[in-house]
Design a protein around this motif. Structure first.
Motif, PDB file in Angstrom:
ATOM      1  N   VAL A 216       0.165  -1.122   0.244  1.00 46.15           N
ATOM      2  CA  VAL A 216       0.080   0.028  -0.079  1.00 46.15           C
ATOM      3  C   VAL A 216       1.065   0.988   0.090  1.00 46.15           C
ATOM      4  O   VAL A 216       2.023   1.577   0.471  1.00 46.15           O
ATOM      5  N   ILE A 217       0.657   2.256  -0.823  1.00 54.53           N
ATOM      6  CA  ILE A 217       0.694   3.398  -1.058  1.00 54.53           C
ATOM      7  C   ILE A 217       0.382   4.564  -1.492  1.00 54.53           C
ATOM      8  O   ILE A 217      -0.455   4.185  -1.705  1.00 54.53           O
ATOM      9  N   GLY A 218       0.316   5.941   0.110  1.00 51.75           N
ATOM     10  CA  GLY A 218      -0.656   6.356  -0.115  1.00 51.75           C
ATOM     11  C   GLY A 218      -0.907   8.176   1.011  1.00 51.75           C
ATOM     12  O   GLY A 218       0.502   7.797   1.183  1.00 51.75           O
ATOM     13  N   PHE A 219      -1.143   9.033   0.578  1.00 52.29           N
ATOM     14  CA  PHE A 219      -0.606  10.351   0.760  1.00 52.29           C
ATOM     15  C   PHE A 219      -2.309  11.383   1.075  1.00 52.29           C
ATOM     16  O   PHE A 219      -3.608  10.656  -0.075  1.00 52.29           O
ATOM     17  N   THR A 220      -2.127  11.853   1.693  1.00 58.82           N
ATOM     18  CA  THR A 220      -3.385  12.584   1.989  1.00 58.82           C
ATOM     19  C   THR A 220      -2.897  14.478   1.869  1.00 58.82           C
ATOM     20  O   THR A 220      -1.551  13.968   2.894  1.00 58.82           O
ATOM     21  N   THR A 221      -3.059  15.211   2.162  1.00 60.19           N
ATOM     22  CA  THR A 221      -2.831  16.978   2.703  1.00 60.19           C
ATOM     23  C   THR A 221      -3.762  17.624   3.764  1.00 60.19           C
ATOM     24  O   THR A 221      -4.652  17.517   3.464  1.00 60.19           O
ATOM     25  N   VAL A 222      -3.480  18.198   4.554  1.00 56.42           N
ATOM     26  CA  VAL A 222      -4.395  18.691   5.542  1.00 56.42           C
ATOM     27  C   VAL A 222      -3.593  20.063   5.470  1.00 56.42           C
ATOM     28  O   VAL A 222      -3.254  20.642   6.423  1.00 56.42           O
ATOM     29  N   ALA A 223      -4.845  20.737   4.746  1.00 56.41           N
ATOM     30  CA  ALA A 223      -4.506  22.178   3.647  1.00 56.41           C
ATOM     31  C   ALA A 223      -4.954  22.838   5.214  1.00 56.41           C
ATOM     32  O   ALA A 223      -3.947  24.104   5.453  1.00 56.41           O
ATOM     33  N   GLU A 224      -5.233  22.527   5.562  1.00 51.24           N
ATOM     34  CA  GLU A 224      -6.239  23.876   6.864  1.00 51.24           C
ATOM     35  C   GLU A 224      -5.022  24.490   7.982  1.00 51.24           C
ATOM     36  O   GLU A 224      -4.631  25.264   8.569  1.00 51.24           O
TER      37      GLU A 224
END
Length: 369
Positions: A216-224
């Motif tokens: 598994v490989i993944g990303f998320t952005t928490v821009a706040e």
């Protein structure tokens, strides 16, 4: 690709896995590192502050020393050196590399000047002889190298390429020197700059039978939280300055990471206890311990081993995960069949997760090859 929404936090984790990807799997085939020879201890760095701060930085962070560039060293020389080292541990030759991605935040070819055109990836591929490779640069703060692996995994899974390299050379110690000239107290927003070290790292990923290698490989952005760490050209002289709200950054990162890690291990069909080695971004020993405790509280268990190399290298930005992985491979701590989790944390906030099972990778380290 699959997108999983964490309802509690409201963030999306974009995942790629062997179960949901294309006809091909992807594995990490080799890792290379280039470290400057010059060492700078925390004691020596703090002795050069302009103001008497009374900050016990080594006790606070766990960092005893870090590597810093010497004459003739820069982002390019570190990156190219790491790429060459990666090839010495590989079954591939430079001519096999079909795509080369440079992910450095810093892009110096001289001492301080940053070069954007021609791209650093072009200079690196020419330096190592991978002249036929498609090349481009990306920047995703400290998550840069894992982002490059994420992109290559997609190209491989779709059958576009069979072999690629991600490389980064970070010359960031000028942030420490500039912080030392200004910092006055433990509460300074430049405190995190004193933890930085220079390093180059490279990784080759290649096609593998589906169901092997990267699970598994993944990303998320928490821009706040994007303004919790900001960098600007220095107002005092060459280089840059960085301002970080460190305590808040670590607090919100740990709070957001735990549910996203739970989603990733769920996608892989495992529990945290099945992870043999967790390699987190190396910010400080205290932050890593706090994150491990939070994983135990929320997930009910912890990985078998949590890797830290802060004492020797400090925070080497986008290269930090692969500098740590390389060290454990060379020391033959990681064995064939071990499951490894890479956990990237970058200002933005960007969170990246990769879970893979080691195979022939371990055979190229720790002995003459």
């Amino acid at each position: 690709m699959a997108e999983i929404r964490n309802e509690q936090q409201g963030h999306w984790l974009t995942l790629a896995s062997t179960a949901s990807g294309g006809p091909w799997g992807c594995r990490i085939e080799s890792v290379g590192v280039k470290l400057p020879a010059q060492r700078l201890t925390t004691k020596d760095l703090m002795s050069q502050t302009s103001h008497r701060t009374r900050i016990q930085l080594e006790r606070l962070t766990g960092i005893h020393e870090r590597r810093v560039v010497g004459p003739g060293e820069n982002s390019f020389t570190l990156a190219a050196g790491a790429a060459r080292d990666c090839l010495t541990h590989s079954e591939h030759r430079a001519s096999d590399i079909e795509m080369l991605i440079s992910t450095s935040i810093t892009r110096s070819k001289g001492h301080f000047a940053q070069s954007f055109e021609p791209s650093l990836s072009l200079s690196i591929k020419q330096a190592i002889g991978a002249t036929q490779a498609v090349n481009f640069d990306i920047s995703n703060a400290c998550a840069g190298m894992l982002t490059g692996v994420f992109l290559l995994q997609d190209f491989v899974a779709r059958g576009e390429i069979s072999c690629g390299m991600v490389v980064s050379g970070e010359y960031i110690s000028h942030l420490s020197w500039n912080a030392a000239r200004q910092i006055r107290s433990l509460f300074s927003k430049q405190l995190a700059s004193l933890t930085l070290g220079d390093a180059g790292a490279a990784v080759i990923v290649e096609r593998a039978p589906n169901g092997t290698g990267i699970d598994v490989i993944g990303f998320t952005t928490v821009a706040e939280h994007s303004r919790l760490c900001l960098a600007f050209p220095s107002t005092l002289g060459p280089g840059a300055q960085m301002y970080t709200k460190s305590r808040r950054l670590h607090r919100v990162a740990i709070d957001d990471m735990a549910p996203l890690v739970a989603e990733a291990i769920g996608e892989a069909g495992i529990s945290m206890a099945d992870i043999d080695y967790l390699i987190p971004h190396q910010t400080s020993a205290r932050a890593i311990r706090a994150g491990t405790r939070e994983f135990a509280r929320r997930l009910g268990t912890t990985p078998k081993h949590v890797v830290t190399n802060l004492e020797e290298y400090g925070n080497t930005s986008s290269t930090t995960l692969f500098v740590a992985l390389h060290k454990y491979l060379e020391e033959q701590r990681i064995k064939k069949g071990d499951r490894v989790m890479l956990l990237a944390l970058a200002s933005g906030i960007e969170i990246g997760i990769a879970i893979f099972t080691t195979d022939g990778l371990v055979d190229h380290y720790g002995h003459a090859h």
